[in-house]
Design an enzyme around this catalytic site. Structure first.
Site, PDB file in Angstrom:
ATOM      1  N   GLU A 157       0.955  -1.160   0.315  1.00 39.40           N
ATOM      2  CA  GLU A 157      -0.184  -0.342  -0.064  1.00 39.40           C
ATOM      3  C   GLU A 157       0.505   0.946  -0.057  1.00 39.40           C
ATOM      4  O   GLU A 157       0.587   2.327  -0.692  1.00 39.40           O
ATOM      5  CB  GLU A 157      -1.384   0.169   0.943  1.00 39.40           C
ATOM      6  CG  GLU A 157      -1.998   0.997   1.499  1.00 39.40           C
ATOM      7  CD  GLU A 157      -2.877   1.150   2.336  1.00 39.40           C
ATOM      8  OE1 GLU A 157      -3.250   1.951   2.800  1.00 39.40           O
ATOM      9  OE2 GLU A 157      -3.289   0.205   2.924  1.00 39.40           O
ATOM     10  N   ASP A 169      -2.664   1.109  11.001  1.00 34.88           N
ATOM     11  CA  ASP A 169      -3.811   0.390  10.087  1.00 34.88           C
ATOM     12  C   ASP A 169      -3.804  -1.031   9.527  1.00 34.88           C
ATOM     13  O   ASP A 169      -4.527  -2.093  10.068  1.00 34.88           O
ATOM     14  CB  ASP A 169      -4.394   1.339   9.124  1.00 34.88           C
ATOM     15  CG  ASP A 169      -4.358   2.676   9.094  1.00 34.88           C
ATOM     16  OD1 ASP A 169      -5.165   2.894  10.829  1.00 34.88           O
ATOM     17  OD2 ASP A 169      -4.784   3.411   8.329  1.00 34.88           O
TER      18      ASP A 169
END
Length: 382
Positions: A157, A169
């Protein structure tokens, strides 16, 4: 990554499912965003809740791959993993498939959806990435631990796709539960907090999850914060360093059952967070926060980078309903939730017969009859 033994669930009437929880961040947000962890080390206090990113992988003949997102109302089809090009459409799923989908495993249909939209501040994009990695590791029979899943999700990501953001996260979604997570230049340490049930019950009642009515893209906020950190701006660095201290103090208050003091420190966490960048808040968010405090909230903050999405408030037990009313008068949606102790989960679902399993539509689907005799197999947590 060594393949696990081939099992019967590879039969054509079996699908793989995955879900990864979304998270609430209480303190330390921003200290997980480069370059701060490399310079000073970061830490966050967070907890996962019973909102999830979901995925289903259904084996399909040939090598073709189809992807469908219910949240984006988007369907794509590719001849093989090699045809998955990054173009802004479902790139999170593409990245995980490109990383783990090679080796002649065959084609599949993948369906994705989330309980909260991108820009909610609940880490839904990272949870979706973790869920897709979960699908792929089961499909490819790979022995990946929670730490490996989280690290891979972060690399894909943040590095491969260059989406700005931090590290918390991915680790929250993979591990689940209440965690105090530490970030250094070369290592991430996840410290689970074992909170008694009575403490969790009190927190679930006194904490309010409130949707502000707008979502946001965090790119500009994170870029501004990172630039201020790189320039070593005093006010920004002082606020981030205080965020680290607050994460430690709030963790200790939780473990000591001092919950009102924990709630009150949310107020300082929010005021400190606003000092890291002028883009964190806006007049709408400030009005909501002021109304909640006047109605009896001890403290609160926006989740995620800021700008919009979901806010969290801590209330005195007997004033919760007053705060709810004040938020609803401003057009906010208060959403019930519970804490989720588990992180990424995968399982298999068996259809009554292979012929009865419909292939996912490659266009936005029309209403259809429910499939017959869906019987979930035993769940395995990872």
């Amino acid at each position: 990554m060594q393949p696990l033994p081939l099992a019967d669930w590879t039969a054509p009437n079996v699908v793989i499912r995955a879900r990864a929880p979304l998270r609430l961040g209480f303190a330390g947000g921003g200290t997980d965003v480069p370059p701060f962890p490399e310079l000073d080390g970061g830490c966050v206090l967070s907890a996962t809740i019973n909102l999830y990113a979901y995925g289903t992988l259904a084996p399909a003949p040939g090598d073709a791959i189809s992807l469908r997102s219910a949240d984006l109302n988007l369907a794509l089809k590719f001849a093989s993993p090699a045809a998955l090009a990054y173009d802004g459409q479902l790139d999170l799923a593409k990245a995980a498939i490109r990383r783990l989908g090679g080796g002649g495993g065959g084609g599949f249909d993948m369906f994705l959806h989330s309980d909260a939209p991108p820009g909610s501040g609940l880490g839904s994009s990272s949870s979706l990435m973790v869920a897709v990695i979960g699908l792929m590791k089961e499909w490819r029979r790979l022995a990946l631990g929670d730490d490996e899943v989280a690290a891979m999700a972060y690399r894909l990501e943040r590095q491969e796709l260059a989406i700005p953001g931090g590290m918390q996260d991915q680790y929250a979604a993979a591990f689940g539960g209440w965690n105090f997570i530490e970030f250094g230049p070369h290592q991430v340490v996840v410290n689970p907090l074992r909170l008694p049930r009575d403490v969790v019950n009190e927190l679930e009642h006194n904490l309010l999850l409130c949707f502000t009515g707008t979502t946001r893209t965090s790119d500009g906020i994170i870029a501004d914060q990172s630039a201020r950190c790189q320039r070593r701006e005093r006010s920004s660095l002082e606020s981030l360093r205080r965020q680290k201290q607050l994460a430690v103090e709030m963790k200790n208050l939780l473990l000591g059952r001092h919950l009102n003091e924990f709630g009150a420190l949310l107020h300082e966490a929010w005021t400190r967070k606003k000092r890291t960048s002028p883009l964190v808040s806006n007049p709408r968010v400030d009005a909501i926060y002021t109304a909640a405090r006047r109605a009896g909230a001890l403290g609160g903050k926006l989740n995620g980078a800021g700008g919009g999405g979901y806010m969290i408030f801590y209330c005195d037990f007997e004033r919760r309903l007053e705060v709810v009313q004040a938020l609803r008068e401003l057009g906010c949606q208060v959403r019930d939730f519970a804490f989720e102790a588990r992180g990424l989960q995968t399982w298999r679902a068996v259809w009554g017969a292979a012929a009865t399993r419909p292939r996912p539509a490659l266009l936005p689907p029309a209403p259809a009859a429910a499939p017959s005799r869906l019987a979930p197999a035993p769940v395995s947590s990872h």
